[in-house]
Design an enzyme around this catalytic site. Structure first.
Site, PDB file in Angstrom:
ATOM      1  N   CYS A   1      21.307  29.134  60.414  1.00 32.98           N
ATOM      2  CA  CYS A   1      22.232  29.748  59.465  1.00 32.98           C
ATOM      3  C   CYS A   1      23.653  29.354  59.857  1.00 32.98           C
ATOM      4  O   CYS A   1      24.001  29.398  61.037  1.00 32.98           O
ATOM      5  CB  CYS A   1      22.075  31.271  59.514  1.00 32.98           C
ATOM      6  SG  CYS A   1      23.221  32.144  58.445  1.00 32.98           S
TER       7      CYS A   1
ATOM      8  N   HIS B   1      16.432  32.577  51.972  1.00 34.50           N
ATOM      9  CA  HIS B   1      17.486  32.741  52.990  1.00 34.50           C
ATOM     10  C   HIS B   1      18.793  33.199  52.337  1.00 34.50           C
ATOM     11  O   HIS B   1      19.440  34.139  52.801  1.00 34.50           O
ATOM     12  CB  HIS B   1      17.667  31.401  53.717  1.00 34.50           C
ATOM     13  CG  HIS B   1      18.733  31.392  54.761  1.00 34.50           C
ATOM     14  ND1 HIS B   1      18.474  31.158  56.093  1.00 34.50           N
ATOM     15  CD2 HIS B   1      20.080  31.578  54.681  1.00 34.50           C
ATOM     16  CE1 HIS B   1      19.606  31.211  56.780  1.00 34.50           C
ATOM     17  NE2 HIS B   1      20.602  31.452  55.944  1.00 34.50           N
ATOM     18  N   GLU B   2      19.155  32.542  51.242  1.00 36.37           N
ATOM     19  CA  GLU B   2      20.437  32.848  50.591  1.00 36.37           C
ATOM     20  C   GLU B   2      20.408  34.208  49.889  1.00 36.37           C
ATOM     21  O   GLU B   2      21.388  34.960  49.931  1.00 36.37           O
ATOM     22  CB  GLU B   2      20.820  31.740  49.609  1.00 36.37           C
ATOM     23  CG  GLU B   2      21.011  30.366  50.249  1.00 36.37           C
ATOM     24  CD  GLU B   2      21.960  30.356  51.434  1.00 36.37           C
ATOM     25  OE1 GLU B   2      22.934  31.136  51.432  1.00 36.37           O
ATOM     26  OE2 GLU B   2      21.715  29.584  52.380  1.00 36.37           O
TER      27      GLU B   2
ATOM     28  N   HIS C   1      20.986  36.938  52.263  1.00 39.89           N
ATOM     29  CA  HIS C   1      22.411  37.135  52.577  1.00 39.89           C
ATOM     30  C   HIS C   1      23.047  38.165  51.635  1.00 39.89           C
ATOM     31  O   HIS C   1      23.933  38.911  52.037  1.00 39.89           O
ATOM     32  CB  HIS C   1      23.188  35.818  52.441  1.00 39.89           C
ATOM     33  CG  HIS C   1      23.232  34.996  53.695  1.00 39.89           C
ATOM     34  ND1 HIS C   1      23.745  35.467  54.882  1.00 39.89           N
ATOM     35  CD2 HIS C   1      22.845  33.725  53.945  1.00 39.89           C
ATOM     36  CE1 HIS C   1      23.655  34.511  55.805  1.00 39.89           C
ATOM     37  NE2 HIS C   1      23.114  33.442  55.266  1.00 39.89           N
TER      38      HIS C   1
END
Ligand code: ZN
Length: 199
Positions: free
Chosen positions: A109, A151-152, A155
């Protein structure tokens, strides 16, 4: 303009980001922000950047997996990861509508610089979101692109990939390239004494 990418420990990386309105998406300032996020992503370089990583608690993400990024990987790893180039695009107010399968690979990351870890993810996802023109979009993704999306989107919920990792697999990026990049995940797990990967 290139943004500074915030590192873990900043509160904004642990907050739930808010959705953008259609009017906000269409504003010139948002279009300029997207351009600057694209510049920042390419400069890093990375394959995804979420607005909280530059200090904005907004549900806005830019993604791009350029062909040269996977060309530098061992061919067997790129094949195992199902890694294909992904053109630049924007996802706004995204959510995962469906997911299936599991795949475990080393993942890093931009907000936790210099470290990677084995992270289990769904192998296939369907994401619903808006694009940069505020039009509804449905994305069907598998392999590495599905990983980037998860993953995004994490966030935007204040979650980092290290929340999901196998803790024994946390290693420096430098040592990853030196010792682990060229061998199978199965062998790596054995040597790191990770007993069993999630199904
Ligand atoms: Zn990240």
């Amino acid at each position: 303009m290139i943004f500074k990418i915030l590192q873990t420990g900043e509160q904004v990386l642990r907050q739930k980001a808010r959705a953008l309105t259609v009017e906000e998406i269409q504003q010139e300032s948002t279009q300029a922000l997207i351009q600057q996020m694209q510049n920042t992503l390419r400069d890093a370089p990375g394959v995804g950047l979420a607005a909280p990583q530059i200090g904005l608690s907004l549900q806005l993400v830019v993604i791009e997996d350029r062909p040269e990024y996977s060309q530098s990987l061992p061919a067997s790893l790129a094949a195992a990861q199902e890694r294909q180039p992904v053109p630049f695009h924007v996802i706004i107010n995204p959510y995962i509508a469906e997911k299936s399968g599991t795949a475990t690979f080393f993942e890093g990351c931009l907000s936790v610089a210099g470290l990677v870890a084995l992270v289990p993810r769904a192998n296939t996802v369907t994401v619903k979101c808006l694009n940069e023109r505020a039009e509804p979009v449905t994305i069907h993704a598998s392999g590495w692109y599905a990983r980037i999306l998860q993953h995004e989107i994490d966030h935007l919920h204040g979650q980092l990939c290290y929340d999901l990792m196998y803790s024994r697999s946390l290693i420096s990026t430098e040592n990853y390239r030196k010792y682990w990049l060229h061998q199978s995940i199965e062998k790596t797990c054995k040597e790191l004494q990770i007993e069993k990967l999630s199904p």
